[in-house]
Structure formats: structure tokens, C-alpha cells
Design a protein around this motif. Structure first.
Motif, mmCIF file in Angstrom:
data_model
loop_
_atom_site.group_PDB
_atom_site.id
_atom_site.type_symbol
_atom_site.label_atom_id
_atom_site.label_comp_id
_atom_site.label_asym_id
_atom_site.label_seq_id
_atom_site.Cartn_x
_atom_site.Cartn_y
_atom_site.Cartn_z
ATOM 1 N N THR A 36 0.818 -1.211 0.000
ATOM 2 C CA THR A 36 0.000 0.000 0.000
ATOM 3 C C THR A 36 0.851 1.261 0.000
ATOM 4 O O THR A 36 1.922 1.298 0.611
ATOM 5 C CB THR A 36 -0.952 0.015 1.217
ATOM 6 O OG1 THR A 36 -1.643 1.269 1.275
ATOM 7 C CG2 THR A 36 -0.210 -0.190 2.525
ATOM 8 N N ASN A 37 0.355 2.283 -0.693
ATOM 9 C CA ASN A 37 0.990 3.602 -0.672
ATOM 10 C C ASN A 37 0.434 4.494 0.436
ATOM 11 O O ASN A 37 0.929 5.594 0.637
ATOM 12 C CB ASN A 37 0.772 4.326 -2.009
ATOM 13 C CG ASN A 37 1.763 3.907 -3.081
ATOM 14 O OD1 ASN A 37 2.709 3.180 -2.818
ATOM 15 N ND2 ASN A 37 1.530 4.358 -4.302
ATOM 16 N N ASN B 16 4.348 -1.113 3.446
ATOM 17 C CA ASN B 16 3.870 0.252 3.308
ATOM 18 C C ASN B 16 4.956 1.100 2.669
ATOM 19 O O ASN B 16 6.142 0.910 2.948
ATOM 20 C CB ASN B 16 3.505 0.806 4.685
ATOM 21 C CG ASN B 16 2.829 2.152 4.610
ATOM 22 O OD1 ASN B 16 3.481 3.184 4.419
ATOM 23 N ND2 ASN B 16 1.519 2.161 4.775
ATOM 24 N N SER B 17 4.561 2.046 1.831
ATOM 25 C CA SER B 17 5.552 2.872 1.123
ATOM 26 C C SER B 17 6.448 3.638 2.082
ATOM 27 O O SER B 17 7.618 3.898 1.767
ATOM 28 C CB SER B 17 4.850 3.839 0.176
ATOM 29 O OG SER B 17 3.957 4.681 0.872
ATOM 30 N N GLU B 18 5.932 3.997 3.255
ATOM 31 C CA GLU B 18 6.755 4.747 4.208
ATOM 32 C C GLU B 18 7.852 3.872 4.812
ATOM 33 O O GLU B 18 8.881 4.377 5.263
ATOM 34 C CB GLU B 18 5.868 5.357 5.297
ATOM 35 C CG GLU B 18 4.979 6.466 4.758
ATOM 36 C CD GLU B 18 4.182 7.182 5.828
ATOM 37 O OE1 GLU B 18 4.159 8.417 5.804
ATOM 38 O OE2 GLU B 18 3.581 6.507 6.688
ATOM 39 N N MET B 19 7.654 2.556 4.799
ATOM 40 C CA MET B 19 8.695 1.636 5.262
ATOM 41 C C MET B 19 9.861 1.579 4.282
ATOM 42 O O MET B 19 11.017 1.397 4.669
ATOM 43 C CB MET B 19 8.115 0.220 5.429
ATOM 44 C CG MET B 19 7.019 0.071 6.453
ATOM 45 S SD MET B 19 6.061 -1.476 6.210
ATOM 46 C CE MET B 19 7.360 -2.697 6.178
ATOM 47 N N VAL C 160 9.821 4.708 -0.882
ATOM 48 C CA VAL C 160 9.327 4.960 -2.242
ATOM 49 C C VAL C 160 7.904 4.428 -2.331
ATOM 50 O O VAL C 160 7.446 3.678 -1.466
ATOM 51 C CB VAL C 160 10.196 4.286 -3.329
ATOM 52 C CG1 VAL C 160 11.612 4.846 -3.327
ATOM 53 C CG2 VAL C 160 10.207 2.771 -3.146
ATOM 54 N N LYS C 161 7.220 4.813 -3.393
ATOM 55 C CA LYS C 161 5.816 4.441 -3.552
ATOM 56 C C LYS C 161 5.616 3.668 -4.848
ATOM 57 O O LYS C 161 6.399 3.814 -5.785
ATOM 58 C CB LYS C 161 4.941 5.708 -3.547
ATOM 59 C CG LYS C 161 5.179 6.589 -2.322
ATOM 60 C CD LYS C 161 4.725 8.013 -2.559
ATOM 61 C CE LYS C 161 5.298 8.938 -1.497
ATOM 62 N NZ LYS C 161 6.751 9.178 -1.671
ATOM 63 N N LYS C 162 4.578 2.851 -4.867
ATOM 64 C CA LYS C 162 4.196 2.233 -6.142
ATOM 65 C C LYS C 162 3.955 3.346 -7.159
ATOM 66 O O LYS C 162 3.361 4.361 -6.795
ATOM 67 C CB LYS C 162 2.907 1.407 -5.977
ATOM 68 C CG LYS C 162 3.007 0.230 -5.026
ATOM 69 C CD LYS C 162 1.654 -0.485 -4.875
ATOM 70 C CE LYS C 162 0.646 0.368 -4.118
ATOM 71 N NZ LYS C 162 -0.640 -0.346 -3.874
ATOM 72 N N PHE D 140 10.892 -5.021 -2.379
ATOM 73 C CA PHE D 140 10.939 -5.075 -0.918
ATOM 74 C C PHE D 140 9.865 -6.025 -0.401
ATOM 75 O O PHE D 140 10.112 -6.856 0.483
ATOM 76 C CB PHE D 140 10.727 -3.672 -0.349
ATOM 77 C CG PHE D 140 10.819 -3.571 1.150
ATOM 78 C CD1 PHE D 140 11.996 -3.193 1.768
ATOM 79 C CD2 PHE D 140 9.706 -3.834 1.951
ATOM 80 C CE1 PHE D 140 12.080 -3.087 3.156
ATOM 81 C CE2 PHE D 140 9.773 -3.727 3.332
ATOM 82 C CZ PHE D 140 10.965 -3.357 3.941
ATOM 83 N N ALA D 141 8.649 -5.898 -0.949
ATOM 84 C CA ALA D 141 7.538 -6.747 -0.521
ATOM 85 C C ALA D 141 7.797 -8.214 -0.860
ATOM 86 O O ALA D 141 7.534 -9.107 -0.043
ATOM 87 C CB ALA D 141 6.243 -6.279 -1.173
#
Length: 228
Positions: A127-128, A152-155, A158-160, A168-169
Motif C-alpha cells: 500500500t501507498n 507500506n511505502s513509508e517503510m 518509495v511508492k508504487k 521489498f515486498a
């Protein structure tokens, strides 16, 4: 599916969690709490495309998290001709995040679909959305227990559709891209992003736009049983 799938990755907002419905209810609540006199029937049609625009800018690293939270409200109030002071906009922005997870409508068929999939595949979230909000949504809507990992993008920083968040996922899930499928509503962020690193994809077209983009497409979650 072209190759045997072992891992199923879901987007959260607009895919499992009915963002539009929950967001509308949240605005109704915080407007009443703060005596904001604007009708939702006027505000939401203006706000939703502005919010979509800001999220695209956020994905592209063109606005910060705080700029997104402020800008989408400021621009929407200006567009409907309602004067709201900056201090109140910041208060509403915080109240929106605080209250968003108090409404937890899921898309029709979410529980039935996750129950069908949980014993056949490892399930995950990418999720972003903002970390503090997304964890509350998963917990309050009673679906967190279905997922082995939540990225999560904050982890990641960067974002999708940045490939780093998908890699990473996959690493966290101990999954190969070729054995994984991504399911999400956003063609650019979810589908094209996952496709580019070798994941299979299914577009959740909940608005039933019927746009022919060449990717596998479903219009309700129960249709996943035809593909998985």
C-alpha cells in the motif's frame, strides 16, 4: 495464470477497503464536529479528483505528505467557494486521518474472497497509504489476520509504481515475482508497476470502466475465484 501462483498481493484502498464510502462518511463526521457548512454533495465531487491528483503527485515525489494533506483540502474548499482558514484546514487534515478508520466498509465479497484464498495462497498487502492510517484500517476492519506481510511505502521510502517497493515486498514475503500476482485498482501504480518487475496482475476495476488496457480485469472481488 501463466505459472503456478503461490503469493497474492493486494492493494488496500479502493481494492479491499472501500475508500470512497469511508472517506465520505469521515468528511460528514468531521464537518459536523467543526461546524463546516458545506454540503457533501457539493464537496465530494470536487474533492475526489483533486485528491486523486495529489496522490499521483505524491507517488511521483512531487509533493510531500504534509503538502498532500493540506493541499487537497485547501484546493477543494477554494473550488467550492467556501472560505476556511489555514489553521482549520490543518485541524481538519488531522481529524480526517484520526477518524478515517472509524468507518470500515469493505468492498462486497471481501471476506468471502479472502476466506477462499487464505488456505490456497500466502496473502500480502502493498500500500501507498500512510502507515498510521493503514494499520488502523486493517485492524478495525478485521482483515489484518489474513495477511502474512504488510508493506507500506513509508517503510521503503518509495511508492508504487517504483520497483523498489515491489521488490521489498517480495523479499519480505520470501516470494518470487514469477510466482506472485498483484491485485489493485490503479493501472499505473498497481498493475503496470507490478508487471514491470515480472509479477502477474489482475486489475480491480470497481468502477466498471471497461477500458481495454490488455490486463486481466475483474469488476468485483468474487471474480478472483475464476482466476485463482
Amino acid at each position: 495464470m501463466k505459472q503456478k501462483i503461490k503469493h497474492v498481493f493486494f492493494d488496500l484502498d479502493h481494492t479491499l477497503w472501500d475508500f470512497d464510502k469511508n472517506s465520505g462518511l469521515t468528511f460528514e463526521k468531521i464537518f459536523q464536529m467543526n461546524c463546516i457548512e458545506v454540503g457533501l454533495e457539493d464537496f465530494l465531487p470536487i474533492y475526489e479528483p483533486i485528491n486523486f491528483k495529489y496522490w499521483k503527485l505524491y507517488r511521483e515525489e512531487k509533493v510531500t505528505k504534509s503538502a498532500l494533506r493540506y493541499g487537497r483540502l485547501k484546493e477543494a474548499f477554494d473550488a467550492v467557494g467556501v472560505k476556511v482558514e489555514d489553521e482549520m484546514i490543518h485541524n481538519l487534515s488531522d481529524a480526517y486521518i484520526d477518524n478515517l478508520s472509524t468507518f470500515n466498509h469493505l468492498f462486497e465479497g471481501t471476506f468471502e474472497t479472502l476466506d477462499y484464498l487464505k488456505d490456497k495462497y500466502h496473502l500480502h498487502i502493498i500500500t501507498n497509504g500512510f502507515e498510521e492510517a493503514q494499520d488502523k484500517k486493517l485492524t478495525a476492519s478485521n482483515i489484518k489476520q489474513y495477511f502474512k506481510t504488510v508493506t507500506n511505502s513509508e517503510m521503503v521510502g518509495v511508492k508504487k509504481p517504483n520497483p523498489k517497493i515491489f521488490n521489498f515486498a517480495l523479499s519480505g514475503a520470501k516470494a518470487l515475482a514469477s510466482e506472485s500476482v498483484m491485485i489493485g485498482d490503479n493501472i499505473e501504480a498497481d498493475i503496470e508497476g507490478a508487471h514491470k518487475i515480472g509479477m502477474q496482475t489482475i486489475h480491480f476495476d470497481y468502477k466498471n470502466s471497461d477500458f481495454n488496457h490488455g490486463y486481466k480485469r475483474i469488476t468485483n472481488l468474487k471474480m478472483l475465484t475464476e482466476h485463482l
